[in-house]
Design a protein around this motif. Structure first.
Motif, PDB file in Angstrom:
ATOM      1  N   CYS A  83       0.974  -1.196  -0.069  1.00 35.97           N
ATOM      2  CA  CYS A  83       0.096  -0.041   0.082  1.00 35.97           C
ATOM      3  C   CYS A  83       0.871   1.412   0.132  1.00 35.97           C
ATOM      4  CB  CYS A  83      -0.983   0.070   1.150  1.00 35.97           C
ATOM      5  SG  CYS A  83      -2.171  -1.400   1.179  1.00 35.97           S
ATOM      6  N   HIS A  89      -2.714  -4.065  -7.818  1.00 36.31           N
ATOM      7  CA  HIS A  89      -2.969  -3.812  -6.675  1.00 36.31           C
ATOM      8  C   HIS A  89      -4.312  -3.084  -6.299  1.00 36.31           C
ATOM      9  CE1 HIS A  89      -1.619  -2.895  -2.387  1.00 36.31           C
ATOM     10  NE2 HIS A  89      -2.615  -1.935  -2.327  1.00 36.31           N
ATOM     11  N   CYS A 144      -7.084  -4.427  -3.576  1.00 39.15           N
ATOM     12  CA  CYS A 144      -6.855  -3.523  -2.132  1.00 39.15           C
ATOM     13  C   CYS A 144      -8.155  -2.556  -2.127  1.00 39.15           C
ATOM     14  CB  CYS A 144      -5.770  -2.904  -2.101  1.00 39.15           C
ATOM     15  SG  CYS A 144      -5.498  -2.146  -0.635  1.00 39.15           S
ATOM     16  N   CYS A 173      -7.060   1.274  -1.220  1.00 36.36           N
ATOM     17  CA  CYS A 173      -6.283   1.930  -2.222  1.00 36.36           C
ATOM     18  C   CYS A 173      -7.260   2.182  -3.500  1.00 36.36           C
ATOM     19  CB  CYS A 173      -5.085   1.059  -2.800  1.00 36.36           C
ATOM     20  SG  CYS A 173      -3.702   0.965  -1.697  1.00 36.36           S
TER      21      CYS A 173
HETATM   22 ZN   LIG Z   1      -3.414  -0.893  -0.586  1.00 35.25          ZN
END
Ligand SMILES: [Zn+2]
Length: 77
Positions: free
Chosen positions: A6, A32, A36, A39
């Protein structure tokens, strides 16, 4: 090549939005993003911020202002 964490994601958000990542970096960034939720939301916030900044006069876009804004989002993340 390792996955982004992150912290790295946050560091690359601006480059991503400006098209500054190379294709491999961009792929990891998008990977990612897909994995996630935090994010994913973060990118939305930054996008809205960047969009809002574009509406402002050029003098409001000083690097200091921009950095301060990004730091605010970073702290919330
Ligand atoms: Zn993340």
């Amino acid at each position: 090549m390792t996955d982004l964490d992150c912290q790295q994601f946050v560091e690359q958000v601006t480059a991503f939005l400006e098209g500054g990542l190379d294709p491999a970096e961009e792929q990891r960034f998008v990977d990612h993003l897909a994995l996630c939720d935090g994010c994913d939301r973060y990118l939305d916030q930054v996008r809205q911020t960047v969009h809002a900044l574009r509406e402002l006069p050029a003098e409001a876009l000083s690097p200091e202002n921009r950095q301060a804004l990004l730091n605010t989002f970073r702290a919330k993340h």
